[in-house]
Design a protein around this motif. Structure first.
Motif, PDB file in Angstrom:
ATOM      1  N   GLU A 159      -1.513 -17.331  -0.947  1.00 22.29           N
ATOM      2  CA  GLU A 159      -2.345 -17.253   0.257  1.00 22.29           C
ATOM      3  C   GLU A 159      -2.255 -18.595   0.993  1.00 22.29           C
ATOM      4  O   GLU A 159      -3.085 -19.483   0.863  1.00 22.29           O
ATOM      5  N   ARG A 171       0.214 -14.193  -6.782  1.00 29.36           N
ATOM      6  CA  ARG A 171      -1.237 -14.128  -6.960  1.00 29.36           C
ATOM      7  C   ARG A 171      -1.662 -14.647  -8.332  1.00 29.36           C
ATOM      8  O   ARG A 171      -2.722 -15.248  -8.480  1.00 29.36           O
ATOM      9  N   HIS A 221      -9.123 -17.947   1.337  1.00 27.37           N
ATOM     10  CA  HIS A 221      -8.191 -16.922   0.872  1.00 27.37           C
ATOM     11  C   HIS A 221      -7.520 -16.211   2.035  1.00 27.37           C
ATOM     12  O   HIS A 221      -7.850 -16.428   3.203  1.00 27.37           O
ATOM     13  N   GLU A 222      -6.587 -15.326   1.688  1.00 26.88           N
ATOM     14  CA  GLU A 222      -5.955 -14.410   2.635  1.00 26.88           C
ATOM     15  C   GLU A 222      -5.891 -13.016   2.008  1.00 26.88           C
ATOM     16  O   GLU A 222      -5.831 -12.878   0.778  1.00 26.88           O
ATOM     17  N   THR A 223      -5.879 -12.005   2.853  1.00 28.51           N
ATOM     18  CA  THR A 223      -5.498 -10.655   2.460  1.00 28.51           C
ATOM     19  C   THR A 223      -4.195 -10.349   3.176  1.00 28.51           C
ATOM     20  O   THR A 223      -4.115 -10.473   4.398  1.00 28.51           O
ATOM     21  N   THR A 224      -3.155  -9.993   2.423  1.00 19.54           N
ATOM     22  CA  THR A 224      -1.821  -9.849   3.002  1.00 19.54           C
ATOM     23  C   THR A 224      -1.264  -8.452   2.772  1.00 19.54           C
ATOM     24  O   THR A 224      -1.727  -7.710   1.893  1.00 19.54           O
ATOM     25  N   ASP A 253      -0.393  -7.594  -0.745  1.00 21.13           N
ATOM     26  CA  ASP A 253      -1.407  -7.094  -1.675  1.00 21.13           C
ATOM     27  C   ASP A 253      -1.142  -5.628  -2.013  1.00 21.13           C
ATOM     28  O   ASP A 253      -1.281  -5.210  -3.167  1.00 21.13           O
ATOM     29  N   ARG A 256      -1.219  -5.293  -5.958  1.00 21.03           N
ATOM     30  CA  ARG A 256      -2.020  -4.205  -6.527  1.00 21.03           C
ATOM     31  C   ARG A 256      -1.179  -3.296  -7.417  1.00 21.03           C
ATOM     32  O   ARG A 256      -1.651  -2.880  -8.489  1.00 21.03           O
ATOM     33  N   ILE A 268      -5.081  -2.257   4.166  1.00 26.05           N
ATOM     34  CA  ILE A 268      -5.139  -3.693   4.442  1.00 26.05           C
ATOM     35  C   ILE A 268      -5.863  -3.886   5.763  1.00 26.05           C
ATOM     36  O   ILE A 268      -5.436  -3.360   6.796  1.00 26.05           O
ATOM     37  N   ILE A 281     -11.484  -3.059   2.378  1.00 26.13           N
ATOM     38  CA  ILE A 281     -10.917  -3.003   1.024  1.00 26.13           C
ATOM     39  C   ILE A 281     -11.853  -2.283   0.045  1.00 26.13           C
ATOM     40  O   ILE A 281     -12.024  -2.687  -1.101  1.00 26.13           O
ATOM     41  N   GLU A 332     -11.180 -14.590   4.208  1.00 29.61           N
ATOM     42  CA  GLU A 332      -9.995 -13.743   4.072  1.00 29.61           C
ATOM     43  C   GLU A 332      -9.294 -13.677   5.428  1.00 29.61           C
ATOM     44  O   GLU A 332      -9.714 -12.960   6.328  1.00 29.61           O
ATOM     45  N   TYR A 360      -5.877 -12.846   7.737  1.00 29.97           N
ATOM     46  CA  TYR A 360      -4.811 -11.838   7.693  1.00 29.97           C
ATOM     47  C   TYR A 360      -3.561 -12.392   8.379  1.00 29.97           C
ATOM     48  O   TYR A 360      -3.425 -12.312   9.603  1.00 29.97           O
TER      49      TYR A 360
END
Length: 307
Positions: free
Chosen positions: A92, A132, A174-177, A180, A185, A201, A242, A275, A277
Motif C-alpha cells: 500500500e 500484503r 492504508h490503501e484498498t487496491t 486486493d 483475497r 473494490i 467492503i 484507505e 484507492y
C-alpha cells in the motif's frame, strides 16, 4: 473463483502447511528497494528530527531490515502524543510515501504542540515485494496482539508499549487496491483452505473507525479535508463498503483491538485507518500521497482542538 482459476499455491479446500508457505514465498520477487525509498530518506531527516531504530527483521536470505521511527526533536512529556503509521501492508504505497511526505513537509509545523512518532514503513520485506503479507504468509494487520507471530507487529508493539495511556491520536495509513480482489483475497482463501468469494473494490477514499470507541466528529473532519484532494468512496447498493455498513459518508467500522489491527495498539482517544484507492483513473500517485497527508494533518488538528 472456479477450480480452474484457483490460486496457484496449495490444494483447494486444504489450508497451507509449511511446504505451501515456502512455495508462496519463493514466488515473491523484489520489485523496489526499501533502502533507497525509505531508509535513505529517514537518514536525511536526522538533521531535523530524532530517528529511532526500534528493531530489525532478519528475513534472510532476502535481507535484514532495520525498522525506523521518526520522533519530534523537541519532545515534551507535558504535551500529548500522536502516532502515525504507514506500510503495515507493504504493497500500500501511499501509506509509506504519504508518511514520508508528512514528515518532510508538515511534521515541524506541530513542534511545541504535540509529540509526534511517525513509523513510515512497518513491513519492509512486503514493501519491496509489493505484498500484503510478511515472509511467513502472515498479515501483520491481523497480528497486533500479545505474543504476535509477526515480527513486524511485535516490533511496533514494543515501540509503542512505553507510550500507552499517553497517546491522544493514532492514524494508520492504508490503501484498498484492485489487487486486493485479484491477488490478496484469493491468496487468503487458498491459505486458509476456504472458497474464494468475490467482492467489490470501492472507488475512492474511506476511513475505518473503531466500533468500540466511535469518534464520528473526528472521522467527519478527516473526510472533509481529504475530499478536497480526492474523491470519497460511495457505498455499494447494499449500503456497505467492503461488506461493512457505511455509518457516515466514507466511514465504516471495525473492532480494532479484537481483530488485531494496528490502529488499536495505543488505546488512543482518536483512532482511524485511512484507505486510499490508487487504482482509480481519477487519482494520481501524488494525489494519493497528498490524501494521506491531508488525513494526517486534519486528524492532528482535530485532536488538538478537542483535547
Amino acid at each position: 473463483m472456479t477450480s480452474a482459476s484457483f490460486y496457484p499455491v496449495g490444494t483447494p479446500g486444504q489450508p497451507w502447511g509449511s511446504t505451501e508457505k515456502a512455495e508462496w514465498r519463493a514466488r515473491q520477487r523484489k520489485q523496489r528497494d526499501y533502502g533507497d525509498d525509505v531508509a535513505s530518506k529517514v537518514e536525511d531527516f536526522k538533521s531535523r528530527f530524532d530517528v529511532v531504530e526500534y528493531g530489525h527483521l532478519d528475513d534472510s536470505p532476502d535481507g535484514v531490515y532495520p525498522l525506523f521511527a521518526v520522533r519530534s526533536r523537541d519532545w515534551n512529556d507535558a504535551l500529548p502524543t500522536a502516532l502515525v503509521t504507514g506500510g503495515v501492508h507493504g504493497y500500500e504505497t501511499s501509506g509509506v510515501h504519504g508518511a514520508l511526505q508528512f514528515i518532510d513537509r508538515h511534521m515541524q509545523d506541530y513542534a511545541g504542540r504535540i509529540n509526534l512518532v511517525v513509523v513510515p514503513c512497518v513491513s519492509p520485506w512486503a514493501y519491496e515485494r509489493i505484498n500484503r503479507w510478511n515472509p511467513d504468509a502472515l498479515d501483520p494487520n491481523r497480528s497486533f496482539h500479545a505474543n504476535s507471530p509477526a515480527g513486524e507487529s511485535a516490533a511496533l508493539l514494543g515501540l509503542v508499549e512505553p507510550l500507552k495511556g499517553r497517546v491522544l491520536m493514532h492514524i494508520d495509513l492504508h490503501e484498498t487496491t484492485d489487487s486486493d480482489e485479484s491477488e490478496f483475497r484469493p491468496a487468503l482463501a487458498a491459505r486458509d483452505g476456504k472458497p474464494f468469494e468475490p467482492g467489490t473494490i470501492p472507488d475512492g477514499f474511506y476511513l475505518v473507525d473503531d466500533s468500540e470507541n466511535r469518534q464520528p466528529g473526528f472521522q467527519k473532519a478527516i473526510i472533509a479535508a481529504v475530499e478536497q484532494v480526492t474523491h470519497i468512496a460511495p457505498a455499494d447498493p447494499d449500503g456497505t463498503i467492503i461488506g461493512s455498513p457505511v455509518v457516515a459518508p466514507g466511514v465504516i467500522e471495525y473492532a480494532l483491538v479484537s481483530l488485531g489491527l494496528c490502529a488499536g495498539i495505543t488505546g488512543a482517544r482518536y483512532t482511524t485507518t485511512t484507505e486510499v484507492y490508487p487504482d482509480s483513473p481519477r487519482a494520481t500517485p501524488q494525489q494519493c500521497n497528498d490524501a494521506q497527508v491531508a488525513a494526517v494533518c486534519s486528524a492532528l488538528d482535530y485532536a488538538l482542538a478537542h483535547n
